[in-house]
Design an enzyme around this catalytic site. Structure first.
Site, PDB file in Angstrom:
ATOM      1  N   PRO B  68      40.968  44.487  49.657  1.00 33.98           N
ATOM      2  CA  PRO B  68      39.933  43.769  49.193  1.00 33.98           C
ATOM      3  C   PRO B  68      38.485  44.695  48.518  1.00 33.98           C
ATOM      4  O   PRO B  68      38.578  45.745  49.204  1.00 33.98           O
ATOM      5  CB  PRO B  68      39.413  43.160  50.512  1.00 33.98           C
ATOM      6  CG  PRO B  68      39.724  43.963  51.624  1.00 33.98           C
ATOM      7  CD  PRO B  68      41.006  44.389  50.953  1.00 33.98           C
ATOM      8  N   HIS B  69      38.006  44.558  47.613  1.00 33.52           N
ATOM      9  CA  HIS B  69      36.929  45.382  47.073  1.00 33.52           C
ATOM     10  C   HIS B  69      36.124  44.405  46.098  1.00 33.52           C
ATOM     11  O   HIS B  69      36.074  43.555  45.786  1.00 33.52           O
ATOM     12  CB  HIS B  69      37.466  46.188  46.078  1.00 33.52           C
ATOM     13  CG  HIS B  69      38.511  45.771  45.202  1.00 33.52           C
ATOM     14  ND1 HIS B  69      39.679  45.670  45.177  1.00 33.52           N
ATOM     15  CD2 HIS B  69      38.203  45.291  43.853  1.00 33.52           C
ATOM     16  CE1 HIS B  69      40.393  45.102  43.905  1.00 33.52           C
ATOM     17  NE2 HIS B  69      39.500  44.788  43.234  1.00 33.52           N
ATOM     18  N   THR B  70      34.901  45.209  45.905  1.00 29.23           N
ATOM     19  CA  THR B  70      33.991  44.593  44.958  1.00 29.23           C
ATOM     20  C   THR B  70      33.061  45.751  44.407  1.00 29.23           C
ATOM     21  O   THR B  70      32.876  46.879  45.217  1.00 29.23           O
ATOM     22  CB  THR B  70      32.922  43.607  45.594  1.00 29.23           C
ATOM     23  OG1 THR B  70      32.394  42.941  44.554  1.00 29.23           O
ATOM     24  CG2 THR B  70      32.070  44.075  46.743  1.00 29.23           C
TER      25      THR B  70
END
Lengths: 76, 156
Positions: B68-70
Site C-alpha cells: 500500500p502506498h501514497t
C-alpha cells in the site's frame, strides 16, 4: 503501479509466456511483483517478447497498451 | 537505495493482529506516527490517501505480499513501514490470496523517482523466496531489522 497491473492483467489473458525486458532485467509479464522490479518510468524503453501459440497477438496487445501511455489512469 | 535507508525501524510491526485491509493500513500509519516519522495532524489524511489509492486497484501483488502506498506532501523523503501477519489479511489481492507481508510507503509528491525506486527495491527482495520465508518467521522488530540489513548486503 497501476500501469503495471494493466500489463499483468493483459499478459494473463494469453496462453503464451510473455516477458518484459529493461536492460538486462527480463521478467514475467504476468507477475506484478516481477514487473515492479523493472523500476519502469514514463518514457523508458521496454522490450516485449512472447512464446506460445498466441504470442504474436500477446505482443501486439501489449505494445498497443504501453503505446497508449495508459490513457486515463494516470501515473503510478 | 537500501531498505534500511527508508524503512522506519521503530514502525515495524512483527505481529499484526488485525484481519482487514483498512485496519492493517491504519495500524501501519499509526506506527509511523508513533515512530515520529509523520505528525499526528497528518495521520488521518495519509490513511485516507492510501485507502483511496486502494480503491483504484489493490496493491496486493500476489505471493502473500502487499505494498500500500501514497504520495503525501507532509513527508520530505520516502519512508516505509513493515507489518507481518501470521493469520493473513484480506487485501483483495490480484491472486485472491491473503497477505502476510506488508510494506507501506509514503513519499513526497515531487520525487516520483524515489517512490519507484523504493517499490523496485522492495519487489526485488520479495522475489527472493528465502527473504519472504525468513521475514514471515521473524518474531521481533530486531529480527526483521537484522534481516533487512542482510538483504541490503545481499546475504540472503
Amino acid at each position: 503501479m497501476r500501469p503495471l497491473e494493466l500489463i499483468a492483467r493483459t499478459a494473463q489473458s494469453f496462453r503464451s509466456q510473455v516477458f518484459v525486458t529493461r536492460g538486462t532485467n527480463r521478467v514475467d509479464a504476468k507477475s506484478l511483483l516481477h514487473l515492479l522490479t523493472l523500476g519502469a518510468e514514463p518514457g523508458m524503453e521496454l522490450d516485449i517478447d512472447a512464446t506460445g501459440d498466441d504470442a504474436n497477438e500477446a505482443v501486439e496487445q501489449l505494445v498497443k497498451l504501453i503505446g497508449s501511455e495508459f490513457e486515463g489512469i494516470g501515473p503510478a | 537505495m537500501k531498505l534500511c535507508d527508508f524503512v522506519v525501524s521503530a514502525s515495524i510491526i512483527p505481529d499484526l493482529q488485525v484481519g482487514s485491509k483498512e485496519d492493517a493500513i491504519r495500524s501501519m500509519v499509526t506506527g509511523l506516527r508513533e515512530a515520529g516519522s509523520i505528525s499526528a495532524a497528518d495521520e488521518a489524511g495519509i490513511v485516507a490517501a492510501i485507502l483511496k489509492r486502494e480503491e483504484l486497484g489493490s496493491t496486493g501483488i500476489g505471493r502473500g505480499v502487499a505494498v500500500p502506498h501514497t504520495k503525501h506532501p507532509s513527508v520530505d523523503k520516502l519512508i516505509a513501514a513493515i507489518a507481518l501477519s501470521s493469520n493473513g489479511v484480506d487485501f483483495a489481492s490480484l491472486d485472491g490470496e491473503p497477505v502476510y507481508i506488508m510494506f507501506l510507503l509514503v513519499s513526497p509528491p515531487d520525487r516520483p523517482g524515489d517512490h519507484l525506486r523504493g517499490l523496485e527495491n522492495i519487489s526485488r527482495h520479495l522475489r527472493n523466496d528465502n527473504f519472504c520465508k525468513f521475514l514471515r518467521q521473524s518474531k521481533t522488530r530486531d529480527a526483521v531489522w537484522d534481516l533487512l540489513k542482510e538483504a541490503d548486503n545481499n546475504e540472503i
